[in-house]
Design a protein around this motif. Sequence first.
Motif, PDB file in Angstrom:
ATOM      1  N   GLU A   1       0.561  -1.137   0.233  1.00  0.00           N
ATOM      2  CA  GLU A   1       0.434  -0.094   0.091  1.00  0.00           C
ATOM      3  C   GLU A   1       0.962   1.146  -0.011  1.00  0.00           C
ATOM      4  O   GLU A   1       0.761   2.332  -0.888  1.00  0.00           O
ATOM      5  CB  GLU A   1      -1.137   0.105   0.783  1.00  0.00           C
ATOM      6  N   ALA A   2       2.093   1.221   0.638  1.00  0.00           N
ATOM      7  CA  ALA A   2       2.505   2.626   0.404  1.00  0.00           C
ATOM      8  C   ALA A   2       2.849   2.655  -0.601  1.00  0.00           C
ATOM      9  O   ALA A   2       3.884   4.037  -1.062  1.00  0.00           O
ATOM     10  CB  ALA A   2       3.949   2.296   1.423  1.00  0.00           C
ATOM     11  N   ILE A   3       3.894   1.735  -1.498  1.00  0.00           N
ATOM     12  CA  ILE A   3       4.500   1.546  -3.428  1.00  0.00           C
ATOM     13  C   ILE A   3       3.383   2.355  -3.544  1.00  0.00           C
ATOM     14  O   ILE A   3       3.391   3.645  -4.469  1.00  0.00           O
ATOM     15  CB  ILE A   3       4.510   0.229  -3.549  1.00  0.00           C
ATOM     16  N   ILE A   4       2.276   1.435  -2.941  1.00  0.00           N
ATOM     17  CA  ILE A   4       1.243   1.556  -4.358  1.00  0.00           C
ATOM     18  C   ILE A   4      -0.013   3.417  -4.288  1.00  0.00           C
ATOM     19  O   ILE A   4       0.404   4.632  -5.155  1.00  0.00           O
ATOM     20  CB  ILE A   4      -0.345   0.830  -4.168  1.00  0.00           C
ATOM     21  N   ALA A   5       0.755   3.841  -2.680  1.00  0.00           N
ATOM     22  CA  ALA A   5       0.455   5.318  -2.505  1.00  0.00           C
ATOM     23  C   ALA A   5       1.216   5.966  -3.131  1.00  0.00           C
ATOM     24  O   ALA A   5       1.288   7.446  -3.983  1.00  0.00           O
ATOM     25  CB  ALA A   5       0.045   5.128  -0.312  1.00  0.00           C
ATOM     26  N   GLY A   6       2.435   5.817  -3.058  1.00  0.00           N
ATOM     27  CA  GLY A   6       3.357   6.569  -3.244  1.00  0.00           C
ATOM     28  C   GLY A   6       3.783   6.529  -5.000  1.00  0.00           C
ATOM     29  O   GLY A   6       3.669   7.949  -5.340  1.00  0.00           O
ATOM     30  N   LEU A   7       3.358   5.546  -5.454  1.00  0.00           N
ATOM     31  CA  LEU A   7       3.234   5.288  -7.072  1.00  0.00           C
ATOM     32  C   LEU A   7       2.472   6.732  -8.042  1.00  0.00           C
ATOM     33  O   LEU A   7       2.044   7.192  -8.683  1.00  0.00           O
ATOM     34  CB  LEU A   7       3.130   4.191  -7.423  1.00  0.00           C
ATOM     35  N   LEU A   8       1.099   6.433  -7.272  1.00  0.00           N
ATOM     36  CA  LEU A   8      -0.397   7.057  -7.557  1.00  0.00           C
ATOM     37  C   LEU A   8       0.585   8.739  -6.963  1.00  0.00           C
ATOM     38  O   LEU A   8      -0.137   9.782  -8.035  1.00  0.00           O
ATOM     39  CB  LEU A   8      -1.432   7.290  -6.805  1.00  0.00           C
TER      40      LEU A   8
ATOM     41  N   ALA B   1       9.415   4.272   5.481  1.00  0.00           N
ATOM     42  CA  ALA B   1       8.484   3.987   3.512  1.00  0.00           C
ATOM     43  C   ALA B   1       7.016   4.005   3.786  1.00  0.00           C
ATOM     44  O   ALA B   1       6.976   4.801   2.692  1.00  0.00           O
ATOM     45  CB  ALA B   1       9.491   2.666   2.825  1.00  0.00           C
ATOM     46  N   GLN B   2       7.318   3.814   5.034  1.00  0.00           N
ATOM     47  CA  GLN B   2       5.625   3.705   4.852  1.00  0.00           C
ATOM     48  C   GLN B   2       5.084   5.111   5.325  1.00  0.00           C
ATOM     49  O   GLN B   2       3.676   5.860   4.651  1.00  0.00           O
ATOM     50  CB  GLN B   2       4.911   3.282   6.301  1.00  0.00           C
ATOM     51  N   ILE B   3       6.002   6.686   5.288  1.00  0.00           N
ATOM     52  CA  ILE B   3       5.227   7.741   5.126  1.00  0.00           C
ATOM     53  C   ILE B   3       6.616   7.932   3.768  1.00  0.00           C
ATOM     54  O   ILE B   3       6.111   9.214   3.181  1.00  0.00           O
ATOM     55  CB  ILE B   3       5.967   8.735   6.313  1.00  0.00           C
TER      56      ILE B   3
ATOM     57  N   MET C   1       9.909   3.151  -9.534  1.00  0.00           N
ATOM     58  CA  MET C   1       8.315   2.068  -8.456  1.00  0.00           C
ATOM     59  C   MET C   1       9.375   2.706  -7.534  1.00  0.00           C
ATOM     60  O   MET C   1       8.502   2.773  -5.916  1.00  0.00           O
ATOM     61  CB  MET C   1       8.390   0.799  -9.048  1.00  0.00           C
ATOM     62  N   LEU C   2      10.712   2.015  -7.399  1.00  0.00           N
ATOM     63  CA  LEU C   2      11.270   1.221  -5.730  1.00  0.00           C
ATOM     64  C   LEU C   2      11.152   3.180  -5.057  1.00  0.00           C
ATOM     65  O   LEU C   2      10.263   4.165  -3.835  1.00  0.00           O
ATOM     66  CB  LEU C   2      12.681   1.670  -5.807  1.00  0.00           C
TER      67      LEU C   2
END
Length: 286
Positions: free
Chosen positions: A31-38, A139-141, A165-166
Amino acid sequence: MHFQEGKHRDLESEIDMSKCYSFIGTGVMAEAIIAGLLRKGTVSNQQIIGSHPRAARREELSNKYGIRMVESNREAASSGSMIILCVKPQRTNKVLHELKGAVNRQQIVASIIAGTRIETIRRELDHPAIVRAMPNTPAQIGQGITAWTATAEVSEAEQDEVRAMLEALGKTVRVENERQIDMATALSATGPTYVFMVMEALIDAGVHLGFSRHVAQELVWEMMLGSVSFAKESRKHPAELRNMVTSPGGTSAEAIYQMEKGGLRTVLSKAVWAAFQKSEALGRNG
Ligand SMILES: NC(=O)c1ccc[n+]([C@@H]2O[C@H](COP(=O)([O-])OP(=O)(O)OC[C@H]3O[C@@H](n4cnc5c(N)ncnc54)[C@H](OP(=O)(O)O)[C@@H]3O)[C@@H](O)[C@H]2O)c1
């Protein structure tokens, strides 16, 4: 963040579907990656698919981000140009077994699973283009640091895509091999644990002095944040920064004497070394 259906529908015609990310196991880190990507606009919601065994979680993520969520890991894996493995280490064998034969040569498999070796993924999926990454909890923030490495079969262009992505999780460092992933596991991925323990000890010390916990916490948080920012901005060696505030016979000199006497440096060094050895041992068993 809330999904605005109309806005994303308008973009549909411009979407590059050859770039699509499949998240296998959509828990906290996925979810942290998805939120960051968007948030960063690296990809649109329609270029993300995720799998989760629980319907409630699938519904939660599709409502929140407007992404496609499916129950089957194989179905999710079949749509992506990059498959990102985000399950817990104890689920790895089951998930790799499930994905056998579902990954094609054009796809990249990236794993953030702690301890799972590239060789295990390569063998189980019979797939050569693999990335292994080790993020950490900030990473979560979006303020994490992720060490990652890739097999020779991941091209330069694909590595750029992996990096992008990362970067949804914060900063990234490309390392040479898996040994350095174990080293990063001990230093930057386990690192927040060292910091939280020091933070906790200092807050308790403040309470011991007579501050309320609330005030001690505020003083310690801001002191730590400010010290890190100051060290980064000044680019000076930490010892130089420390010497700048150590007056002869003063409070810092007194405190330093006690920290050296108590072996603080040795304790930290031993902790990092022990975490490194543990990471290597977990990898051998994984
Ligand atoms: N959190 C960190 O800061 C951090 C740092 C470095 C590396 N990592 C690595 O990142 C990975 C994910 O960590 P996380 O904190 O995001 O864990 P997490 O929140 O537990 O996410 C994993 C998700 O996978 C789901 N799941 C369970 N079985 C599954 C299956 N068979 N197929 C698909 N999904 C399944 C879990 O559902 P249920 O909750 O219903 O079981 C959970 O939602 C771990 O391997 C961890 O080692 C995490």
